[in-house]
Design a protein around this motif. Structure first.
Motif, PDB file in Angstrom:
ATOM      1  N   TRP A  30     -45.694  29.239 107.952  1.00 29.96           N
ATOM      2  CA  TRP A  30     -45.959  30.498 107.267  1.00 29.96           C
ATOM      3  C   TRP A  30     -46.579  31.557 108.167  1.00 29.96           C
ATOM      4  O   TRP A  30     -46.135  32.712 108.126  1.00 29.96           O
ATOM      5  CB  TRP A  30     -46.835  30.222 106.036  1.00 29.96           C
ATOM      6  N   PRO A  31     -47.583  31.254 108.997  1.00 26.99           N
ATOM      7  CA  PRO A  31     -48.113  32.306 109.874  1.00 26.99           C
ATOM      8  C   PRO A  31     -47.059  32.859 110.842  1.00 26.99           C
ATOM      9  O   PRO A  31     -47.009  34.072 111.084  1.00 26.99           O
ATOM     10  CB  PRO A  31     -49.244  31.596 110.626  1.00 26.99           C
ATOM     11  N   ARG A  32     -46.199  31.965 111.380  1.00 28.99           N
ATOM     12  CA  ARG A  32     -45.165  32.446 112.297  1.00 28.99           C
ATOM     13  C   ARG A  32     -44.156  33.325 111.563  1.00 28.99           C
ATOM     14  O   ARG A  32     -43.712  34.351 112.101  1.00 28.99           O
ATOM     15  CB  ARG A  32     -44.471  31.238 112.939  1.00 28.99           C
ATOM     16  N   ALA A  33     -43.796  32.954 110.347  1.00 28.89           N
ATOM     17  CA  ALA A  33     -42.846  33.760 109.583  1.00 28.89           C
ATOM     18  C   ALA A  33     -43.423  35.141 109.281  1.00 28.89           C
ATOM     19  O   ALA A  33     -42.743  36.165 109.445  1.00 28.89           O
ATOM     20  CB  ALA A  33     -42.484  33.046 108.277  1.00 28.89           C
ATOM     21  N   LEU A  34     -44.689  35.183 108.856  1.00 27.50           N
ATOM     22  CA  LEU A  34     -45.314  36.483 108.588  1.00 27.50           C
ATOM     23  C   LEU A  34     -45.450  37.300 109.861  1.00 27.50           C
ATOM     24  O   LEU A  34     -45.239  38.521 109.851  1.00 27.50           O
ATOM     25  CB  LEU A  34     -46.686  36.272 107.946  1.00 27.50           C
ATOM     26  N   GLY A  35     -45.805  36.646 110.956  1.00 29.35           N
ATOM     27  CA  GLY A  35     -45.926  37.361 112.218  1.00 29.35           C
ATOM     28  C   GLY A  35     -44.609  37.988 112.641  1.00 29.35           C
ATOM     29  O   GLY A  35     -44.576  39.125 113.135  1.00 29.35           O
ATOM     30  N   LEU A  36     -43.518  37.251 112.461  1.00 31.06           N
ATOM     31  CA  LEU A  36     -42.199  37.774 112.820  1.00 31.06           C
ATOM     32  C   LEU A  36     -41.855  38.998 111.977  1.00 31.06           C
ATOM     33  O   LEU A  36     -41.398  40.023 112.499  1.00 31.06           O
ATOM     34  CB  LEU A  36     -41.149  36.676 112.626  1.00 31.06           C
ATOM     35  N   LEU A  37     -42.089  38.904 110.676  1.00 32.02           N
ATOM     36  CA  LEU A  37     -41.740  40.013 109.788  1.00 32.02           C
ATOM     37  C   LEU A  37     -42.620  41.233 110.021  1.00 32.02           C
ATOM     38  O   LEU A  37     -42.138  42.374 110.050  1.00 32.02           O
ATOM     39  CB  LEU A  37     -41.858  39.557 108.332  1.00 32.02           C
ATOM     40  N   GLU A  38     -43.914  41.004 110.198  1.00 32.48           N
ATOM     41  CA  GLU A  38     -44.847  42.124 110.267  1.00 32.48           C
ATOM     42  C   GLU A  38     -44.932  42.747 111.652  1.00 32.48           C
ATOM     43  O   GLU A  38     -45.523  43.816 111.813  1.00 32.48           O
ATOM     44  CB  GLU A  38     -46.214  41.660 109.768  1.00 32.48           C
ATOM     45  N   SER A  39     -44.320  42.108 112.637  1.00 32.69           N
ATOM     46  CA  SER A  39     -44.269  42.703 113.977  1.00 32.69           C
ATOM     47  C   SER A  39     -42.952  43.419 114.227  1.00 32.69           C
ATOM     48  O   SER A  39     -42.741  43.978 115.312  1.00 32.69           O
ATOM     49  CB  SER A  39     -44.462  41.618 115.041  1.00 32.69           C
ATOM     50  N   THR A  40     -42.074  43.424 113.237  1.00 34.44           N
ATOM     51  CA  THR A  40     -40.774  44.071 113.388  1.00 34.44           C
ATOM     52  C   THR A  40     -40.874  45.529 112.958  1.00 34.44           C
ATOM     53  O   THR A  40     -41.257  45.823 111.821  1.00 34.44           O
ATOM     54  CB  THR A  40     -39.711  43.344 112.535  1.00 34.44           C
ATOM     55  N   ALA A  41     -40.550  46.410 113.871  1.00 35.32           N
ATOM     56  CA  ALA A  41     -40.622  47.846 113.601  1.00 35.32           C
ATOM     57  C   ALA A  41     -39.237  48.360 113.221  1.00 35.32           C
ATOM     58  O   ALA A  41     -38.267  48.156 113.958  1.00 35.32           O
ATOM     59  CB  ALA A  41     -41.138  48.587 114.825  1.00 35.32           C
ATOM     60  N   VAL A  42     -39.143  48.999 112.087  1.00 36.06           N
ATOM     61  CA  VAL A  42     -37.889  49.601 111.636  1.00 36.06           C
ATOM     62  C   VAL A  42     -38.187  51.013 111.158  1.00 36.06           C
ATOM     63  O   VAL A  42     -39.298  51.322 110.722  1.00 36.06           O
ATOM     64  CB  VAL A  42     -37.237  48.777 110.504  1.00 36.06           C
ATOM     65  N   ALA A  43     -37.173  51.853 111.233  1.00 37.66           N
ATOM     66  CA  ALA A  43     -37.373  53.265 110.896  1.00 37.66           C
ATOM     67  C   ALA A  43     -37.058  53.581 109.449  1.00 37.66           C
ATOM     68  O   ALA A  43     -37.726  54.416 108.819  1.00 37.66           O
ATOM     69  CB  ALA A  43     -36.511  54.134 111.816  1.00 37.66           C
ATOM     70  N   GLU A  44     -36.053  52.940 108.893  1.00 46.07           N
ATOM     71  CA  GLU A  44     -35.589  53.290 107.557  1.00 46.07           C
ATOM     72  C   GLU A  44     -36.523  52.744 106.475  1.00 46.07           C
ATOM     73  O   GLU A  44     -36.907  51.568 106.523  1.00 46.07           O
ATOM     74  CB  GLU A  44     -34.178  52.756 107.326  1.00 46.07           C
ATOM     75  N   PRO A  45     -36.886  53.555 105.494  1.00 49.26           N
ATOM     76  CA  PRO A  45     -37.734  53.066 104.403  1.00 49.26           C
ATOM     77  C   PRO A  45     -37.147  51.853 103.684  1.00 49.26           C
ATOM     78  O   PRO A  45     -37.875  50.944 103.291  1.00 49.26           O
ATOM     79  CB  PRO A  45     -37.832  54.276 103.464  1.00 49.26           C
ATOM     80  N   ALA A  46     -35.824  51.822 103.503  1.00 47.66           N
ATOM     81  CA  ALA A  46     -35.202  50.687 102.824  1.00 47.66           C
ATOM     82  C   ALA A  46     -35.393  49.402 103.626  1.00 47.66           C
ATOM     83  O   ALA A  46     -35.604  48.327 103.055  1.00 47.66           O
ATOM     84  CB  ALA A  46     -33.718  50.955 102.594  1.00 47.66           C
ATOM     85  N   ASP A  47     -35.334  49.512 104.946  1.00 49.31           N
ATOM     86  CA  ASP A  47     -35.537  48.328 105.788  1.00 49.31           C
ATOM     87  C   ASP A  47     -36.995  47.881 105.758  1.00 49.31           C
ATOM     88  O   ASP A  47     -37.286  46.684 105.744  1.00 49.31           O
ATOM     89  CB  ASP A  47     -35.106  48.623 107.223  1.00 49.31           C
ATOM     90  N   ARG A  48     -37.915  48.829 105.728  1.00 49.25           N
ATOM     91  CA  ARG A  48     -39.337  48.469 105.618  1.00 49.25           C
ATOM     92  C   ARG A  48     -39.602  47.752 104.294  1.00 49.25           C
ATOM     93  O   ARG A  48     -40.386  46.800 104.233  1.00 49.25           O
ATOM     94  CB  ARG A  48     -40.219  49.711 105.747  1.00 49.25           C
ATOM     95  N   ALA A  49     -38.931  48.214 103.245  1.00 49.72           N
ATOM     96  CA  ALA A  49     -39.099  47.566 101.944  1.00 49.72           C
ATOM     97  C   ALA A  49     -38.563  46.136 101.975  1.00 49.72           C
ATOM     98  O   ALA A  49     -39.177  45.220 101.412  1.00 49.72           O
ATOM     99  CB  ALA A  49     -38.383  48.372 100.868  1.00 49.72           C
ATOM    100  N   ARG A  50     -37.443  45.931 102.626  1.00 51.17           N
ATOM    101  CA  ARG A  50     -36.873  44.575 102.726  1.00 51.17           C
ATOM    102  C   ARG A  50     -37.815  43.644 103.482  1.00 51.17           C
ATOM    103  O   ARG A  50     -38.021  42.491 103.089  1.00 51.17           O
ATOM    104  CB  ARG A  50     -35.515  44.625 103.410  1.00 51.17           C
ATOM    105  N   LEU A  51     -38.397  44.142 104.559  1.00 52.99           N
ATOM    106  CA  LEU A  51     -39.352  43.326 105.314  1.00 52.99           C
ATOM    107  C   LEU A  51     -40.585  43.011 104.478  1.00 52.99           C
ATOM    108  O   LEU A  51     -41.106  41.890 104.511  1.00 52.99           O
ATOM    109  CB  LEU A  51     -39.753  44.047 106.602  1.00 52.99           C
ATOM    110  N   ALA A  52     -41.050  44.001 103.720  1.00 53.28           N
ATOM    111  CA  ALA A  52     -42.240  43.790 102.893  1.00 53.28           C
ATOM    112  C   ALA A  52     -41.967  42.760 101.801  1.00 53.28           C
ATOM    113  O   ALA A  52     -42.821  41.920 101.495  1.00 53.28           O
ATOM    114  CB  ALA A  52     -42.690  45.111 102.281  1.00 53.28           C
ATOM    115  N   LEU A  53     -40.781  42.801 101.197  1.00 53.43           N
ATOM    116  CA  LEU A  53     -40.436  41.807 100.186  1.00 53.43           C
ATOM    117  C   LEU A  53     -40.349  40.412 100.780  1.00 53.43           C
ATOM    118  O   LEU A  53     -40.816  39.429 100.188  1.00 53.43           O
ATOM    119  CB  LEU A  53     -39.105  42.174  99.529  1.00 53.43           C
TER     120      LEU A  53
END
Length: 284
Positions: A30-53
């Motif tokens: 779980w920490p590695r999965a969260l780290g991967l998602l939360e360290s990914t930078a994306v520009a589009e709001p829809a992509d940020r929402a997908r990462l947050a979900l």
């Protein structure tokens, strides 16, 4: 001579990245999965929402098996990026509300006693609403699964729950979604066990174990193995039951699934894993 250093730039498809994070989460990383998602930078709001979900889903799994408290913050972050009526956000909230309602005054408690009637009514109605407005069959199946869990474990209406589990199983099999099918089989088998249909419970729990393992669900597969240990005890194979539960406790501890490890340890001390868990036990 001048040395120049150039940054290596890589591009990863967002679908593949989210899928990889989910697989890490299923493997109890779980920490590695969260780290991967939360360290990914994306520009589009829809992509940020997908990462947050996706981060919310990982946090819910971590809270369930490891006893962390990560989901509220992740749900809040996702809510800032999504419309209030987003189905996936609503389902994440439902899962978290279900988990919170199982825990009363620091202990796990099944049934409605000691719980806020208004909160129980609200979560039941929300499960029906999510089922009825699900955008596809699989998500409708997950809503049916949680509707069954709410009716079963929050209201104690054990006779009404299997119909919802059966609907979830049908959706999981036709989707296909092996994790949904696994969850439904797990709880249908629990009802078989409670009515003394041990052969039917064994069949369903073996299928659930195989589906979970095939999908890479490490803590879920261990929790299934513990139910198989219980059936071994029920049929007189105490040495087999203890051997299997001992390994479940060892493996669950090794991956950080503390509640599942405690449940297996309590089983070795004579507790029923299908009964109301103690405060440190797994409920999933």
């Amino acid at each position: 001579m001048t040395n120049t250093t150039s940054a290596l730039r890589t591009s990863v498809d967002l679908d593949e990245l989210i899928a990889a994070a989910r697989e890490l989460s299923l493997a109890a990383r779980w920490p590695r999965a969260l780290g991967l998602l939360e360290s990914t930078a994306v520009a589009e709001p829809a992509d940020r929402a997908r990462l947050a979900l996706a981060a919310t889903e990982v946090a819910l799994e971590s809270d369930w098996f490891a006893g962390t408290d990560l989901a509220p913050a992740r749900i809040g972050a996702a809510a800032e990026l999504l419309p209030e009526d987003d189905w996936d956000l609503g389902f994440a909230r439902l899962r978290h509300a279900y988990y919170r309602l199982l825990r009363v005054d620091g202990s796990v408690r099944f049934g409605p006693d000691g719980k806020d009637p208004a909160a129980l009514h609200a979560i039941r109605q929300e499960a029906y609403a999510l089922r009825d407005r699900a955008p596809d069959e699989v998500r409708g199946g997950w809503a049916s699964m949680y509707l069954g869990l709410i009716i079963d474990n929050q209201f104690g209406e054990v006779d009404a729950a299997p119909a919802h589990y059966t609907a979830a199983l049908e959706a999981g099999e036709s989707g296909p979604d092996p994790l949904l099918a696994r969850e439904a089989l797990r709880h249908l088998g629990g009802h078989d066990h409670d009515t003394g249909a041990h052969d039917r419970a064994l069949e369903r729990w073996r299928r659930a174990t195989a589906l979970g393992a095939g999908a890479g669900n490490v803590p879920g597969t261990l929790s299934q193995q513990l139910l198989l240990a219980m059936l071994a005890r029920d049929t007189g194979d105490e040495p087999g039951a203890r051997a299997l539960a001992t390994e479940v406790a060892r493996w669950a501890g090794a991956i950080g699934a503390g509640r599942l490890a405690a449940q297996a340890t309590n089983f070795l001390a004579g507790a029923d894993p299908m009964g109301p868990p103690k405060e440190t036990e797994s409920v999933g």
